[in-house]
Design a protein around this motif. Structure first.
Motif, PDB file in Angstrom:
ATOM      1  N   ARG A 213       0.824  -1.219   0.000  1.00 58.99           N
ATOM      2  CA  ARG A 213       0.000   0.000   0.000  1.00 58.99           C
ATOM      3  C   ARG A 213       0.854   1.263   0.000  1.00 58.99           C
ATOM      4  O   ARG A 213       0.460   2.288  -0.547  1.00 58.99           O
ATOM      5  CB  ARG A 213      -0.911  -0.002   1.225  1.00 58.99           C
ATOM      6  CG  ARG A 213      -1.928  -1.132   1.208  1.00 58.99           C
ATOM      7  CD  ARG A 213      -2.526  -1.363   2.577  1.00 58.99           C
ATOM      8  NE  ARG A 213      -3.288  -0.223   3.049  1.00 58.99           N
ATOM      9  CZ  ARG A 213      -3.751  -0.102   4.295  1.00 58.99           C
ATOM     10  NH1 ARG A 213      -3.503  -1.059   5.195  1.00 58.99           N
ATOM     11  NH2 ARG A 213      -4.439   0.966   4.646  1.00 58.99           N
TER      12      ARG A 213
ATOM     13  N   THR B 234       0.470  17.067   0.297  1.00 54.39           N
ATOM     14  CA  THR B 234       0.090  15.841  -0.403  1.00 54.39           C
ATOM     15  C   THR B 234       0.122  16.043  -1.912  1.00 54.39           C
ATOM     16  O   THR B 234       0.613  15.195  -2.664  1.00 54.39           O
ATOM     17  CB  THR B 234      -1.294  15.383   0.051  1.00 54.39           C
ATOM     18  OG1 THR B 234      -1.297  15.184   1.476  1.00 54.39           O
ATOM     19  CG2 THR B 234      -1.690  14.075  -0.630  1.00 54.39           C
TER      20      THR B 234
ATOM     21  N   GLU C 278       2.581  14.119  -4.417  1.00 58.66           N
ATOM     22  CA  GLU C 278       1.950  13.278  -5.437  1.00 58.66           C
ATOM     23  C   GLU C 278       2.437  13.641  -6.834  1.00 58.66           C
ATOM     24  O   GLU C 278       2.475  12.796  -7.735  1.00 58.66           O
ATOM     25  CB  GLU C 278       0.429  13.424  -5.342  1.00 58.66           C
ATOM     26  CG  GLU C 278      -0.334  12.304  -6.005  1.00 58.66           C
ATOM     27  CD  GLU C 278      -1.814  12.327  -5.625  1.00 58.66           C
ATOM     28  OE1 GLU C 278      -2.460  11.272  -5.692  1.00 58.66           O
ATOM     29  OE2 GLU C 278      -2.309  13.410  -5.242  1.00 58.66           O
TER      30      GLU C 278
ATOM     31  N   THR D 216      -1.396   9.695   0.125  1.00 60.11           N
ATOM     32  CA  THR D 216      -2.573   9.834   0.974  1.00 60.11           C
ATOM     33  C   THR D 216      -2.189  10.631   2.206  1.00 60.11           C
ATOM     34  O   THR D 216      -1.320  10.191   2.983  1.00 60.11           O
ATOM     35  CB  THR D 216      -3.115   8.447   1.391  1.00 60.11           C
ATOM     36  OG1 THR D 216      -3.455   7.708   0.216  1.00 60.11           O
ATOM     37  CG2 THR D 216      -4.344   8.601   2.272  1.00 60.11           C
TER      38      THR D 216
ATOM     39  N   GLY E  60      -9.148  13.821   7.763  1.00 60.09           N
ATOM     40  CA  GLY E  60      -8.812  13.581   6.364  1.00 60.09           C
ATOM     41  C   GLY E  60     -10.051  13.367   5.536  1.00 60.09           C
ATOM     42  O   GLY E  60     -11.169  13.209   6.067  1.00 60.09           O
TER      43      GLY E  60
ATOM     44  N   ALA F 185     -11.495   9.197   1.280  1.00 64.85           N
ATOM     45  CA  ALA F 185     -10.549   8.216   0.734  1.00 64.85           C
ATOM     46  C   ALA F 185      -9.371   8.006   1.677  1.00 64.85           C
ATOM     47  O   ALA F 185      -8.901   6.876   1.859  1.00 64.85           O
ATOM     48  CB  ALA F 185     -10.058   8.683  -0.638  1.00 64.85           C
ATOM     49  N   ALA F 186      -8.894   9.076   2.291  1.00 66.66           N
ATOM     50  CA  ALA F 186      -7.773   8.953   3.218  1.00 66.66           C
ATOM     51  C   ALA F 186      -8.188   8.203   4.477  1.00 66.66           C
ATOM     52  O   ALA F 186      -7.438   7.357   4.988  1.00 66.66           O
ATOM     53  CB  ALA F 186      -7.241  10.332   3.583  1.00 66.66           C
TER      54      ALA F 186
ATOM     55  N   GLU G  30      -8.163   4.490   4.396  1.00 68.98           N
ATOM     56  CA  GLU G  30      -6.856   3.845   4.501  1.00 68.98           C
ATOM     57  C   GLU G  30      -6.530   3.441   5.934  1.00 68.98           C
ATOM     58  O   GLU G  30      -5.647   2.616   6.163  1.00 68.98           O
ATOM     59  CB  GLU G  30      -5.757   4.770   3.978  1.00 68.98           C
ATOM     60  CG  GLU G  30      -5.729   4.926   2.463  1.00 68.98           C
ATOM     61  CD  GLU G  30      -5.293   3.651   1.766  1.00 68.98           C
ATOM     62  OE1 GLU G  30      -4.447   2.931   2.311  1.00 68.98           O
ATOM     63  OE2 GLU G  30      -5.828   3.371   0.678  1.00 68.98           O
TER      64      GLU G  30
ATOM     65  N   ASP H  90      -3.322   0.880   9.285  1.00 66.83           N
ATOM     66  CA  ASP H  90      -2.882   1.825   8.263  1.00 66.83           C
ATOM     67  C   ASP H  90      -1.667   1.224   7.545  1.00 66.83           C
ATOM     68  O   ASP H  90      -1.190   0.140   7.900  1.00 66.83           O
ATOM     69  CB  ASP H  90      -2.594   3.191   8.880  1.00 66.83           C
ATOM     70  CG  ASP H  90      -1.433   3.177   9.858  1.00 66.83           C
ATOM     71  OD1 ASP H  90      -0.608   2.246   9.805  1.00 66.83           O
ATOM     72  OD2 ASP H  90      -1.333   4.098  10.702  1.00 66.83           O
TER      73      ASP H  90
ATOM     74  N   VAL I 299       1.803  11.782   5.449  1.00 70.58           N
ATOM     75  CA  VAL I 299       1.451  11.427   4.074  1.00 70.58           C
ATOM     76  C   VAL I 299       2.068  10.070   3.760  1.00 70.58           C
ATOM     77  O   VAL I 299       3.288   9.891   3.865  1.00 70.58           O
ATOM     78  CB  VAL I 299       1.961  12.483   3.069  1.00 70.58           C
ATOM     79  CG1 VAL I 299       1.514  12.115   1.657  1.00 70.58           C
ATOM     80  CG2 VAL I 299       1.461  13.872   3.439  1.00 70.58           C
ATOM     81  N   TYR I 300       1.205   9.111   3.409  1.00 69.45           N
ATOM     82  CA  TYR I 300       1.673   7.790   2.986  1.00 69.45           C
ATOM     83  C   TYR I 300       1.873   7.813   1.478  1.00 69.45           C
ATOM     84  O   TYR I 300       0.996   8.243   0.727  1.00 69.45           O
ATOM     85  CB  TYR I 300       0.667   6.710   3.371  1.00 69.45           C
ATOM     86  CG  TYR I 300       0.455   6.603   4.861  1.00 69.45           C
ATOM     87  CD1 TYR I 300       1.382   5.974   5.678  1.00 69.45           C
ATOM     88  CD2 TYR I 300      -0.687   7.137   5.460  1.00 69.45           C
ATOM     89  CE1 TYR I 300       1.194   5.879   7.043  1.00 69.45           C
ATOM     90  CE2 TYR I 300      -0.892   7.052   6.831  1.00 69.45           C
ATOM     91  CZ  TYR I 300       0.054   6.425   7.617  1.00 69.45           C
ATOM     92  OH  TYR I 300      -0.144   6.341   8.973  1.00 69.45           O
TER      93      TYR I 300
END
Length: 780
Positions: free
Chosen positions: A458, A475, A479, A488, A511, A514-515, A518, A583, A611-612
């Motif tokens: 992920r 982010t 990105e 994310t 968040g 979508a975040a 996660e 996560d 931020v992942y």
């Protein structure tokens, strides 16, 4: 004869032997040089071993002297002698870089070791290695991450090693407590923290590693002092012919050995000095030292200087016990008596007897008896050198007929099985110890290795952001970075039950839908929703605080402006239930999850960001490109790479030390084998020339030399495997671990040793070809 006369006679005979070693013509010189080189290689490694404690101690002292953010160095209030410091460690293509941002608060701000003046704002001090890297063509990408002007160099006192990458950069605007506590106020550098207490298993590992690395060195030195033994015995027979008695000839032989050992000390000292002078140019398995760090411990160095000549004399006298030197020859040329087995078994049995009482002790029943551990291991490993000659003598006569090269090799081994066994003794001991260590490391590795729980499918990295950085903007920036597939972003913090002195806290995550998906399983989501994860058994505070309509406080932590950032928030009337989900880092969070539409904007300054990031493995330097982007967002942004496992640092250090030492021993094995091979070929030069003169093919003789080496090596590796597995099993039972054998690893150890032997044999072929010339029949 009086006592004084006997002493004078002893000194005279020893001096005569030493003169023979340097005045006995080309043969005497050759033997002395070979002995000195063989002993010198071992002495070099012994001196290096005696210097390792000082070298590691100097590294540790410098590391402690520059420590910051310790209980000794922290300060509460700004003063003339305080400074703010931030940790900005990073990585470059797998190499760690130590980074610090500094902001002095007064004229007497502390100076880190190796620094004469703190860098001004926008400038930095670099270690020499980092400066070379930045100036190189390959350092252009890293230069983007460090946008400071170079103003100086960090001195040796501020670095753990010559190859360390480190910098100090001057900045402004630091706040204590910022960046998740990576910014602090200090008034001094250095730490007196003694560290954690010794782990009995790690101490055992250190002891075994030391023994396994040093015993082969001793075996090699013992073999080196016996170079040229057959020619020496013929010279002793000549002495008997002119009237010398048996005791005199033995003292003369001891004198020759003493000369070779003394020359070996000189050669070893010279090689060590040469290696020490260039030590700072090399890095072995990530460890490097300054040349000045390699100072042998005086007591240990003195022990080496005394022990090597004494051992040379003892080994020589011991070898002569089975030899009758008469005026007309040496009786050893006849078939020697069969070797006895019973006393050879005493050493390994004695070793097992010393180790057996500690079996099952583990790490919870006190420290292992170091003397018993060392003694037992040494006896087991030295037992290999005692058993191998008996095995070679027992097996070689039973070998069948074969090609001419095979017959020549077998016949030579039948006549001198002891010499063949001595040649491979060191290899056998080294392999036995390596197998035992591999079993021990494999058996306890799980205790010192932690599975992180990171989900690398992920995300492969995470970037922690200071509170002042907008997560959404960061982010988008990350990105859009080359090499990033997706990012994310989340904001994180805690909620307290009241504005001050709160006793209960719950986690807070902010968040988009979508975040949030996660990090939790959501029933449905749209902007403006708030969720509660209350199904963690140990999380009772969430059930007490996360109630609809209750007022809680967003807590920013303990920074200087924490009071101003502490914002009240009234929870919505509708709180949806969410379920646990790990996560990407593997962490299962609880507490309150909220979308931006339901969270007060004024409270955002109290939250930090994370931020992942998912990377594209096809893009070179994707990780470093991400680190550069994070540094542009904020110098205190902290990118961290995910890994499936993490290993205990002290355990990793011991393993690294083993690799460094094993590399040195492997080099010694190869060099000593080559010297021994050349010495044996030199003694058989006349025989080789005679065989060629009678029509024997050179290829046949070359193959015979290979068989003469390969057969004892095969027997030695078989014995070493058995002893190594046995010692490894005992050590595993001592640490109370399950006994298991890593057969691929055992095969790898044996294969490496066999490869070294083949390489040495190949390197000796040119000398073999030269010695097969007809001029080898000349005599003086």
């Amino acid at each position: 004869m009086s006592g004084t006369g006997r002493v004078r006679g002893l000194i005279r005979d020893l001096a005569m032997g030493m003169r023979f070693s340097v005045t006995g013509g080309r043969e005497g010189w050759a033997r002395t040089v070979l002995t000195a080189v063989g002993v010198g290689l071992g002495v070099t490694l012994l001196l290096l071993t005696t210097a390792v404690p000082n070298a590691l101690g100097h590294r540790h002292d410098r590391e402690r002297a520059r420590n910051d953010m310790t209980s000794r160095s922290l300060a509460r209030d700004p003063a003339a002698d305080t400074m703010l410091i931030a940790v900005t460690d990073t990585s470059w293509r797998g190499e760690d870089i130590r980074g610090r941002l500094v902001q002095p608060e007064g004229p007497r701000a502390p100076l880190p070791p190796g620094v004469d003046q703190l860098p001004g704002r926008g400038t930095m001090l670099l270690s020499p290695a980092l400066r070379r890297l930045l100036d190189s063509p390959g350092g252009a990408l890293l230069r983007e991450r460090l946008p400071y002007r170079v103003s100086g160099t960090i001195g040796e006192d501020g670095l753990v090693g010559p190859g360390e990458l480190a910098y100090y950069a001057g900045v402004s605007g630091l706040r204590p407590g910022a960046a998740l506590g990576r910014v602090e106020r200090i008034h001094a550098f250095g730490s007196r923290d003694p560290g954690l207490g010794p782990d009995p298993v790690l101490v055992l590992l250190v002891l075994i590693v030391s023994v396994v690395l040093l015993v082969p060195v001793g075996v090699f030195i013992a073999s080196a002092v016996r170079f040229g033994g057959e020619r020496r015995d013929r010279r002793l027979a000549a002495l008997r012919l002119v009237g010398a008695d048996t005791h005199t000839t033995r003292r003369v032989a001891a004198g020759e050995a003493l000369a070779g050992a003394t020359g070996g000390l000189a050669v070893g000292g010279a090689l060590f000095a040469l290696g020490r002078s260039v030590a700072d140019r090399f890095t072995v398995f990530g460890v490097d030292v300054f040349s000045g760090d390699l100072d042998p411990v005086p007591a240990l160095a003195g022990l080496v200087v005394v022990a090597v000549p004494v051992a040379a004399v003892v080994v020589t006298l011991s070898a002569l016990r089975g030899v009758v030197v008469e005026p007309l020859g040496v009786v050893r040329t006849a078939r020697p008596p069969r070797r006895r087995l019973w006393w050879r078994l005493l050493m390994p049995l004695g070793g097992l007897g010393l180790l057996a009482p500690m079996m099952g002790q583990g790490r919870n029943n006190g420290d292992f008896n170091q003397a018993m551990v060392i003694g037992g291991t040494v006896l087991l490993l030295v037992g290999v050198t005692a058993l191998l000659p008996w095995i070679v003598e027992a097996v070689v006569p039973r070998l069948g007929a074969g090609s001419p090269s095979w017959q020549l090799a077998v016949r030579r081994l039948q006549l001198s099985s002891g010499t063949a066994a001595r040649t491979v003794n060191g290899i056998a001991v080294a392999v036995a110890g390596a197998i035992a260590l591999q079993m021990l490391f494999a058996g306890v590795q799980a205790d010192y290795t932690r599975h992180t729980g990171n989900d690398l499918t992920r995300a492969q990295m995470a970037v922690a952001l200071p509170a002042a950085v907008p997560v959404a903007d960061a982010t988008r920036t990350l990105e859009s970075t080359r090499g990033v597939r997706g990012a994310t972003g989340l904001s994180e913090g805690v909620l307290g039950e009241r504005a001050t002195a709160a006793q209960r806290y719950v986690e807070l995550t902010v968040g988009g839908c979508a975040a949030l998906r996660e990090v939790a399983t959501l029933p449905s989501c749209r902007d403006g929703d708030t969720f509660v994860i209350g199904n963690r058994e140990y999380d009772r505070d969430t059930a007490a605080l996360a109630r609809p309509g209750r007022t809680v406080y967003v807590d920013p932590g303990y920074g200087e402006d924490a009071a101003a950032l502490r914002v009240p928030w009234r929870l919505p009337r509708t709180l949806k239930a969410a379920s646990l989900r790990s996560d990407p880092s593997g962490y299962e969070r609880g507490g309150v999850l909220v979308t931006p539409g339901a969270f007060p904007a004024a409270a955002g300054a109290a939250l930090t960001g994370k931020v992942y990031v998912s990377l594209d493995p096809a893009v070179p330097d994707a990780r470093d490109l991400l680190r550069n982007a994070a540094a542009r967002i904020d110098p205190l942004a902290f990118p961290a790479a995910f890994a499936a496992t993490e290993q205990n640092r002290r355990f990793s250090t011991i393993r690294t030390g083993l690799l460094v030492g094993a590399t040195c021993v492997l080099l010694l094995i190869g060099a000593s084998l080559l010297v021994s091979q050349l010495e044996q070929l030199r003694e058989r030069r006349r025989l080789l020339s005679t065989l060629v003169a009678f029509g024997t093919r050179r290829s046949t003789l070359s193959l015979s030399v290979l068989w003469q080496t390969a057969l004892p090596v095969a027997l030695g590796l078989a014995l070493a495997t058995a002893v190594g597995i046995g010692l490894g099993a005992v050590l595993l039972r001592m640490v109370d671990a399950a006994v298991g054998v890593d057969w691929p690893g055992v095969a790898a150890m044996a294969g490496i040793a066999a490869g070294v032997v083949l390489l040495v044999t190949a390197l000796s072929l040119p000398a073999l070809v030269r010695m097969m010339r007809p001029d080898g029949l000349r005599t003086e």
